[in-house]
Design an enzyme around this catalytic site. Structure first.
Site, PDB file in Angstrom:
ATOM      1  N   ARG A   3     -53.948 -21.700   3.529  1.00  0.00           N
ATOM      2  CA  ARG A   3     -52.613 -20.984   3.943  1.00  0.00           C
ATOM      3  C   ARG A   3     -52.633 -20.303   5.448  1.00  0.00           C
ATOM      4  O   ARG A   3     -51.925 -20.116   6.106  1.00  0.00           O
ATOM      5  CB  ARG A   3     -52.181 -20.088   2.680  1.00  0.00           C
ATOM      6  CG  ARG A   3     -51.490 -20.652   1.652  1.00  0.00           C
ATOM      7  CD  ARG A   3     -51.446 -19.787   0.613  1.00  0.00           C
ATOM      8  NE  ARG A   3     -50.383 -18.752   0.915  1.00  0.00           N
ATOM      9  CZ  ARG A   3     -50.210 -17.635   0.173  1.00  0.00           C
ATOM     10  NH1 ARG A   3     -51.021 -17.608  -0.758  1.00  0.00           N
ATOM     11  NH2 ARG A   3     -49.183 -16.901   0.300  1.00  0.00           N
ATOM     12  N   ARG A  10     -55.262 -10.437  -6.039  1.00  0.00           N
ATOM     13  CA  ARG A  10     -53.992 -10.160  -6.232  1.00  0.00           C
ATOM     14  C   ARG A  10     -53.606 -11.038  -7.581  1.00  0.00           C
ATOM     15  O   ARG A  10     -54.270 -12.288  -7.717  1.00  0.00           O
ATOM     16  CB  ARG A  10     -53.081 -10.562  -5.193  1.00  0.00           C
ATOM     17  CG  ARG A  10     -51.567 -10.359  -5.426  1.00  0.00           C
ATOM     18  CD  ARG A  10     -50.877 -10.042  -4.248  1.00  0.00           C
ATOM     19  NE  ARG A  10     -50.176 -11.314  -3.835  1.00  0.00           N
ATOM     20  CZ  ARG A  10     -49.472 -11.092  -2.665  1.00  0.00           C
ATOM     21  NH1 ARG A  10     -49.083 -10.101  -2.201  1.00  0.00           N
ATOM     22  NH2 ARG A  10     -49.108 -12.342  -2.080  1.00  0.00           N
ATOM     23  N   ARG A  12     -52.110 -16.656  -8.877  1.00  0.00           N
ATOM     24  CA  ARG A  12     -51.378 -17.850  -8.547  1.00  0.00           C
ATOM     25  C   ARG A  12     -52.231 -19.144  -7.889  1.00  0.00           C
ATOM     26  O   ARG A  12     -53.417 -18.557  -7.382  1.00  0.00           O
ATOM     27  CB  ARG A  12     -50.215 -17.476  -7.196  1.00  0.00           C
ATOM     28  CG  ARG A  12     -49.239 -16.802  -7.825  1.00  0.00           C
ATOM     29  CD  ARG A  12     -47.936 -16.354  -7.046  1.00  0.00           C
ATOM     30  NE  ARG A  12     -48.180 -16.835  -5.762  1.00  0.00           N
ATOM     31  CZ  ARG A  12     -47.682 -16.191  -4.742  1.00  0.00           C
ATOM     32  NH1 ARG A  12     -46.962 -15.007  -4.680  1.00  0.00           N
ATOM     33  NH2 ARG A  12     -47.592 -16.700  -3.514  1.00  0.00           N
TER      34      ARG A  12
END
Length: 215
Positions: free
Chosen positions: A173, A127, A162
């Site tokens: 995460r 992404r 990111r």
């Protein structure tokens, strides 16, 4: 509609939220977007939150609840809202329950999107996000790359990976999610508000929500 969307990072909450808001004009509220905006703007809240976010840790509840109370009272929430990525812990869910009572708001349901871990890792590692905070368009180097490599189709700003979407950060995460956020599924099941959807396509999730809410 007034919904909470639950699901691990990369489960597709943001995509589902955008499709749902298009149905009835409700607004998507992502604490992540609010926090990233504050970090870019260099506000006091942003500076405080930045350290936690860079480490992949959760931002303290007191900070988040303050943001939430302000946000839910803005005029655009009158048409309905989707909470995307919030609450993240049981204490936040309990605080949110109190806050909604205080504001006189009733939730319709809590949608849990269940996606296998290998699909999530693949989605997030590929992404890329537009770094312009006013745009934040999302691309995928495999399935949806920008027309010009590294540049946003919409605004021409740089498209970046990111810091919290490298494989190491994502694994951290997911571990944080499983430990602290997954228990919310049990919490909302007990409250009788849970709609659990096992799906890798956004359309299947939308169909399940429409059926549940008789839309």
């Amino acid at each position: 509609m007034k919904l909470i969307l639950l699901g691990a990072p990369g489960a597709g909450k943001g995509t589902v939220a955008k499709l749902l808001t298009a149905i009835d004009g409700s607004v998507q509220i992502s604490t992540g977007d609010i926090l990233r905006g504050a970090v870019q703007a260099g506000t006091e809240l942003g500076r405080e939150a930045e350290g936690y976010m860079k480490r992949g840790d959760l931002v303290p509840d007191s900070l988040i609840m303050g943001i939430m109370e302000k946000r839910l009272q803005e005029p655009d929430c009158a048409k309905g809202f989707l909470l995307d990525g919030f609450p993240r812990t049981i204490p936040q869910a309990e605080d949110l329950k109190k806050l909604l009572v205080k504001l006189g708001i009733t939730l319709d349901c809590v949608v849990s999107i269940d996606v296998p871990k290998d699909i999530i890792l693949d989605r997030l590692c590929t992404r890329r996000t537009c770094e312009n905070s006013a745009c934040q368009a999302i691309y995928n180097v495999k399935s949806n790359p920008p027309k010009q490599a590294g540049l946003c189709d919409k605004c021409g700003s740089k498209v970046v990976q990111r810091e919290d979407e490298t494989e190491e950060a994502i694994s951290h995460r997911l571990a944080t999610y499983n430990e602290k956020t997954a228990p919310l599924i049990g919490f909302y099941k007990k409250e009788g508000m849970l709609l659990s959807v096992e799906a890798v396509s956004s359309d299947a999730v939308i169909a399940a929500v429409k059926k549940e809410l008789h839309l």
